[in-house]
Design a protein around this motif. Structure first.
Motif: not given
Length: 359
Positions: A9-10, A164-166, A177-184
């Motif tokens: 998922l992440w 930026c890959p996980l 990762a990229k986009a933890w804001d806001n894939r979190y």
């Protein structure tokens, strides 16, 4: 990682392109996961998406939302030599951009590029001592001409995303990762939907999903989604800048310190009864939490104003280096936020909700 569902998922969410206004790839992933939990999907006309989890219809209507979009860029022009001019979308500090990899998303596929940087060998003393303005940067895709760039499918108006890959880090609890804001927040919404599918005995109706265009002025998707849902209570699921790095003097939010209890930011004050409710859950369930004072805003800024007012809280985690190409979170913080969100939703029956309202 032990939880293969969560890792997949992440990976899918963080590596998908989804700059504000271009959220469709992320929305498609969210739709896939939410539809596996409920057949009742609702969307506003800007593209915010929610699954409806119906427990007790007499209970409060709860809206729990991450936001689909990430900060990125938009193509604004193509030079005769094939270099791309671009517009930042969302809040960027120009000094994190130079020499960073990007992808231009076209109908024919992604085109790799790098943001311009001048080697130090050819910089004047004056250039060395002052930052470069974003307006003077360009993107190099390796084209020899504007015609070659256009033949590759590049046009003004297309989104450009960081690369930026996980990536797991030295400490296995830390993930970059990229986009933890806001894939979190998107991931947390999916996990809430999964929990409510597996244990559907919640005393309320929950709209769980994600909004669009949070990273641009106006937080537009939150406004239209609130009009669609008309919630009684709102949980914004969002990452906030960590304050535990060198050079930050007055920051709050430490990786590994637990879920963020956002008491205040310039656009939001947590209602005191809601604050006490959430803190009591943390203390009863031994969920680590940390007090957080924000300098930016979240979708709670907009949703709290809906109708005659919507009690709102931010269930967040700290993330290092947000609004850059590579951000870092701590898995323990994520799990703390997940436990708090699920416990809060399960406790919010009609009488508990009414006890949160002003008296």
């Amino acid at each position: 990682m032990d939880n293969q569902f969560q890792w997949e998922l992440w990976k899918r969410l963080t590596e998908a392109p989804g700059v504000s206004g271009f959220e469709e790839p992320v929305r498609a992933i969210m739709r896939e996961y939410i539809e596996s939990c409920t057949e009742e999907i609702v969307m506003d006309r800007l593209g915010s998406i929610f699954g409806v989890m119906r427990g007790d219809e007499k209970g409060p209507r709860i809206m729990a939302a991450g936001h689909l979009d990430e900060v990125g860029f938009m193509v604004t022009g193509i030079s005769e030599k094939g270099f791309l001019s671009f517009q930042p979308v969302g809040g960027w500090w120009g000094q994190v951009l130079l020499a960073q990899r990007v992808r231009v998303i076209t109908p024919a596929g992604a085109v790799e590029g790098v943001i311009s940087s001048i080697p130090p060998h050819v910089l004047s003393d004056d250039q060395r001592n002052r930052p470069m303005d974003v307006r003077n940067m360009y993107i190099d895709i390796g084209a020899d001409s504007g015609e070659e760039a256009r033949k590759a499918g590049i046009r003004p108006g297309q989104q450009i995303v960081p690369v930026c890959p996980l990536t797991p880090m030295l400490n296995p609890r830390r993930v970059m990762a990229k986009a933890w804001d806001n894939r979190y927040g998107c991931s947390l919404a999916v996990e809430l939907a999964k929990e409510l599918k597996e244990r559907p005995d919640h005393p309320n109706v929950v709209y769980v999903g994600a909004t669009v265009q949070e990273e641009v002025a106006g937080m537009r998707g939150a406004k239209t989604a609130a009009e669609l849902i008309n919630p009684d209570l709102f949980f914004a699921l969002d990452a906030s800048p960590a304050g535990d790095i060198p050079g930050v003097r007055d920051g709050s939010g430490k990786l590994g310190g637990g879920v963020l209890m956002r008491l205040y930011d310039p656009s939001y004050i947590m209602p005191t009864n809601l604050r006490d409710f959430l803190i009591s859950i943390c203390e009863e369930e031994n969920i680590p939490y940390q007090i957080y004072i924000g300098k930016g805003g979240t979708d709670a800024k907009v949703v709290q104003y809906h109708g005659i007012g919507v009690p709102s809280a931010v269930i967040g985690i700290p993330s290092r280096y947000i609004h850059s190409h590579a951000a870092i979170i701590d898995r323990d913080d994520y799990e703390a936020a997940k436990r708090l969100l699920i416990a809060a939703v399960r406790k919010l029956d009609k009488s508990t909700y009414e006890s949160i309202l002003p008296r």
